[in-house]
Design a protein around this motif. Structure first.
Motif, PDB file in Angstrom:
ATOM      1  N   SER A 181     -17.254  -3.194   2.171  1.00 58.80           N
ATOM      2  CA  SER A 181     -16.609  -3.629   2.998  1.00 58.80           C
ATOM      3  C   SER A 181     -14.943  -4.564   2.185  1.00 58.80           C
ATOM      4  O   SER A 181     -15.349  -5.143   1.264  1.00 58.80           O
ATOM      5  CB  SER A 181     -16.869  -4.421   3.944  1.00 58.80           C
ATOM      6  N   THR A 182     -14.053  -4.404   2.402  1.00 59.53           N
ATOM      7  CA  THR A 182     -12.310  -5.301   1.837  1.00 59.53           C
ATOM      8  C   THR A 182     -11.463  -5.368   2.924  1.00 59.53           C
ATOM      9  O   THR A 182     -10.979  -4.693   3.785  1.00 59.53           O
ATOM     10  CB  THR A 182     -12.312  -4.362   0.894  1.00 59.53           C
ATOM     11  N   SER A 183     -11.283  -6.656   2.479  1.00 63.06           N
ATOM     12  CA  SER A 183      -9.661  -6.852   3.634  1.00 63.06           C
ATOM     13  C   SER A 183      -8.357  -6.500   3.069  1.00 63.06           C
ATOM     14  O   SER A 183      -7.283  -7.532   3.738  1.00 63.06           O
ATOM     15  CB  SER A 183     -10.437  -8.567   2.939  1.00 63.06           C
ATOM     16  N   LEU A 184      -8.793  -5.639   1.968  1.00 60.96           N
ATOM     17  CA  LEU A 184      -7.638  -5.165   1.328  1.00 60.96           C
ATOM     18  C   LEU A 184      -7.358  -4.050   2.127  1.00 60.96           C
ATOM     19  O   LEU A 184      -7.828  -2.795   2.021  1.00 60.96           O
ATOM     20  CB  LEU A 184      -7.442  -5.625   0.157  1.00 60.96           C
ATOM     21  N   ASP A 185      -5.726  -3.296   1.623  1.00 64.71           N
ATOM     22  CA  ASP A 185      -5.306  -2.106   1.927  1.00 64.71           C
ATOM     23  C   ASP A 185      -5.317  -1.491   0.064  1.00 64.71           C
ATOM     24  O   ASP A 185      -5.664  -2.099  -0.250  1.00 64.71           O
ATOM     25  CB  ASP A 185      -4.572  -1.560   2.507  1.00 64.71           C
ATOM     26  N   ILE A 190      -4.742  -2.129  -5.392  1.00 66.91           N
ATOM     27  CA  ILE A 190      -4.112  -1.621  -6.870  1.00 66.91           C
ATOM     28  C   ILE A 190      -3.156  -3.011  -7.537  1.00 66.91           C
ATOM     29  O   ILE A 190      -3.316  -3.200  -8.583  1.00 66.91           O
ATOM     30  CB  ILE A 190      -3.440  -0.750  -6.276  1.00 66.91           C
ATOM     31  N   SER A 191      -2.014  -3.994  -6.696  1.00 62.46           N
ATOM     32  CA  SER A 191      -1.453  -4.704  -7.635  1.00 62.46           C
ATOM     33  C   SER A 191      -2.661  -5.654  -7.890  1.00 62.46           C
ATOM     34  O   SER A 191      -2.776  -6.381  -8.850  1.00 62.46           O
ATOM     35  CB  SER A 191      -1.090  -5.414  -5.677  1.00 62.46           C
ATOM     36  N   VAL A 192      -4.327  -6.328  -6.642  1.00 57.44           N
ATOM     37  CA  VAL A 192      -4.615  -7.264  -7.458  1.00 57.44           C
ATOM     38  C   VAL A 192      -5.123  -6.060  -8.930  1.00 57.44           C
ATOM     39  O   VAL A 192      -5.938  -7.450  -9.905  1.00 57.44           O
ATOM     40  CB  VAL A 192      -6.113  -7.387  -6.440  1.00 57.44           C
ATOM     41  N   LEU A 193      -6.077  -5.012  -8.796  1.00 53.64           N
ATOM     42  CA  LEU A 193      -6.252  -4.836 -10.250  1.00 53.64           C
ATOM     43  C   LEU A 193      -4.920  -4.731 -11.086  1.00 53.64           C
ATOM     44  O   LEU A 193      -5.790  -5.451 -12.732  1.00 53.64           O
ATOM     45  CB  LEU A 193      -6.574  -3.582 -10.023  1.00 53.64           C
ATOM     46  N   LEU A 194      -4.071  -4.651 -11.381  1.00 55.14           N
ATOM     47  CA  LEU A 194      -3.243  -4.913 -12.291  1.00 55.14           C
ATOM     48  C   LEU A 194      -3.037  -5.755 -12.543  1.00 55.14           C
ATOM     49  O   LEU A 194      -2.451  -5.936 -13.916  1.00 55.14           O
ATOM     50  CB  LEU A 194      -2.279  -3.895 -11.534  1.00 55.14           C
ATOM     51  N   ASN A 195      -3.126  -6.938 -12.063  1.00 54.06           N
ATOM     52  CA  ASN A 195      -2.736  -8.141 -12.078  1.00 54.06           C
ATOM     53  C   ASN A 195      -4.158  -8.993 -12.798  1.00 54.06           C
ATOM     54  O   ASN A 195      -4.428 -10.078 -13.433  1.00 54.06           O
ATOM     55  CB  ASN A 195      -2.831  -9.301 -11.095  1.00 54.06           C
ATOM     56  N   ARG A 196      -5.642  -7.965 -13.424  1.00 56.20           N
ATOM     57  CA  ARG A 196      -6.474  -8.970 -14.369  1.00 56.20           C
ATOM     58  C   ARG A 196      -6.440  -8.181 -15.522  1.00 56.20           C
ATOM     59  O   ARG A 196      -5.746  -7.557 -16.049  1.00 56.20           O
ATOM     60  CB  ARG A 196      -7.660  -7.901 -13.118  1.00 56.20           C
ATOM     61  N   ASP A 197      -6.917  -9.293 -16.424  1.00 53.61           N
ATOM     62  CA  ASP A 197      -6.675  -8.362 -17.674  1.00 53.61           C
ATOM     63  C   ASP A 197      -8.243  -7.234 -17.570  1.00 53.61           C
ATOM     64  O   ASP A 197      -7.761  -6.996 -19.184  1.00 53.61           O
ATOM     65  CB  ASP A 197      -7.665 -10.603 -18.629  1.00 53.61           C
ATOM     66  N   THR A 210     -13.028  -0.354   4.394  1.00 59.95           N
ATOM     67  CA  THR A 210     -14.444   0.264   3.941  1.00 59.95           C
ATOM     68  C   THR A 210     -13.529   1.133   2.614  1.00 59.95           C
ATOM     69  O   THR A 210     -12.656   1.830   2.342  1.00 59.95           O
ATOM     70  CB  THR A 210     -14.800   1.904   4.328  1.00 59.95           C
ATOM     71  N   PHE A 211     -14.033   0.775   1.474  1.00 60.35           N
ATOM     72  CA  PHE A 211     -14.047   0.757  -0.395  1.00 60.35           C
ATOM     73  C   PHE A 211     -14.893   1.840  -0.016  1.00 60.35           C
ATOM     74  O   PHE A 211     -16.389   2.012  -0.319  1.00 60.35           O
ATOM     75  CB  PHE A 211     -14.683  -0.055  -1.310  1.00 60.35           C
ATOM     76  N   TRP A 212     -14.804   2.791  -0.735  1.00 62.34           N
ATOM     77  CA  TRP A 212     -15.557   3.889  -1.428  1.00 62.34           C
ATOM     78  C   TRP A 212     -15.457   4.071  -2.265  1.00 62.34           C
ATOM     79  O   TRP A 212     -14.365   4.473  -3.051  1.00 62.34           O
ATOM     80  CB  TRP A 212     -15.073   5.281  -0.339  1.00 62.34           C
TER      81      TRP A 212
END
Length: 439
Positions: A181-185, A190-197, A210-212
């Motif tokens: 499960s996820t609260s993000l679209d 994508i924005s969250v992942l790109l802002n990580r190191d 739902t994340f697959w």
């Protein structure tokens, strides 16, 4: 006063008789019309090894003694149709061809009236090599009789078969799909992942909270976009062979996103044309791909630099081997449909502003053998064993999640006629969606 037969009347009869004999020689029937004909001298019927197929072509014969045709040179000439003939033919329910017979050199040239017409619609351009009425014209003549509406069919009057390669690759699916499960679209994830190191991966899809993914999100930075305690591994078959069409469309999209991740180091995705194409390694630099073909080792220049003919130091365009992908389920097997094509850039990186003419020109040169070779090349690329080494994926990757079997082969009763390949106009590639996207 005694009756006379004019030289033109004699020449007309000689021309019709000669053309009838020529059609019989190449294996067609030919029946002449009566003296009441108004623009069609005879009807040619396609035959397959002596078997009539009830496929008819209307034929108009134009005979000359020795005159040169308009604009005639070693390569070809033009011929201007009579306006009254053209008006008559437009009402025909049969394909119309004109056959030009010249008695002095016993030459026979033919052309379909509805094709290759220039200017005001009356001028035909003849090629002295391609448009000869002989055995080599059989397939092009027969294809004129394929119905223009519906799917149609065509049995070429040729003996001897061949093995055809179907442009689909069986997909070997991973055994499990990870669901969370996820609260993000998708856009916010994508924005969250790109802002990580950490290195980001995008072989996943999000739909309705739902994340697959075929990869465990807890083992990559995807853990930042899912509820960790809700991650579950389920049997792939539960969604891969679901009865609901919407679920199948979503699964097809997940397959495409997984493929994106596997090939991203070597292939780029063009969103407008919905295709993959080989990346250039450097500006205006060719790139080759070596692989094991069907019978021997081969190498293909998958990025080709075309130089200007007048200025060899200047680059006209760069052509990239490409394919339009589509995932389809047939019964209990998923396939990747490979539609080979080309992508054009100005220097290997900047998309070409006017690729349509370049693509049409290249497609006209492709024949069945070259398309077969491209399907084999793409299979070898997508199933390369060196991908197992992890060199294609970067940090956080282990091995490809999708693998592909050999394209199936089908035994054909007759071989593919190359003239028919060459005569077909390129079909515009759809720019529409190929798979339904997750939200």
């Amino acid at each position: 006063m005694a009756k006379t037969v004019t030289n033109n009347q004699l020449l007309g009869e000689i021309g019709e008789t000669a053309v009838r004999l020529r059609f019989l020689t190449i294996g067609f029937q030919f029946d002449g019309r009566s003296r009441l004909e108004a623009g069609v001298d005879g009807i040619a019927e396609v035959m397959d090894n002596g078997k009539p197929l009830a496929r008819m072509i209307a034929v108009q014969v134009k005979a000359t003694e020795s005159s040169r045709y308009a604009s005639e040179d070693d390569k070809g000439f033009s011929y201007l149709l009579r306006a009254e003939d053209l008006a008559y033919w437009r009402g025909s329910n049969l394909p119309i061809i004109i056959v030009l017979y010249r008695r002095s050199d016993e030459t026979y040239f033919w052309k379909a009236v509805s094709l290759d017409i220039e200017g005001d619609g009356r001028k035909l351009q003849f090629d002295k090599t391609r448009d000869i009425l002989d055995q080599n014209a059989v397939d092009r003549l027969a294809v004129l009789t394929v119905p223009k509406a519906g799917f149609g069919y065509y049995v070429p009057p040729l003996g001897g078969g061949e093995e055809a390669l179907v442009n689909i690759l069986p997909v070997v699916l991973p055994p499990e799909v990870f669901v969370a499960s996820t609260s993000l679209d998708a856009r916010k994830a994508i924005s969250v992942l790109l802002n990580r190191d950490e290195p980001a991966r995008f072989d996943w899809a999000i739909n309705g909270g739902t994340f697959w993914s075929f990869t465990d999100p807890r083992e990559s930075n995807c853990r930042h976009v899912v509820d960790i305690d809700q991650v579950e591994a389920i049997d792939t078959a539960e969604i891969a062979f679901h009865e609901d069409v919407e679920e199948l469309n979503n699964f097809a999209f997940l397959l495409r996103k997984t493929l994106d991740h596997q090939v991203r180091a070597d292939l780029a995705w063009n969103k407008d044309r919905k295709l993959y194409y080989f990346r250039a390694l450097a500006e205006n630099t060719p790139r080759a791909f070596a692989y094991e073909a069907l019978k021997k080792r081969a190498s293909t220049e998958v990025v080709n630099v075309a130089l200007n003919k007048a200025d060899k130091a200047s680059v006209d365009f760069v052509r990239h081997h490409a394919f339009l992908p589509r995932f389809e389920r047939l019964f209990d097997q998923w396939y990747l449909v490979i539609n080979p094509t080309y992508f054009f850039t100005t220097n290997g990186f900047m998309p070409h502003s006017y690729p349509a003419a370049l693509l049409a020109g290249k497609k006209r040169l492709d024949n069945s053998a070259s398309l077969r070779g491209q399907v084999v090349m793409w299979h070898r690329f997508l199933s390369r064993s060196d991908r197992e080494q992890g060199g294609l994926f970067g940090a956080g990757s282990t091995k490809p999640r999708l693998s592909f079997g050999e394209p199936p082969a089908v035994a054909l009763a007759t071989r593919v006629p190359e003239d028919v390949w060459a005569s077909q106009k390129p079909v515009p590639e759809s720019g529409g969606e190929q798979e339904r996207l997750f939200g």
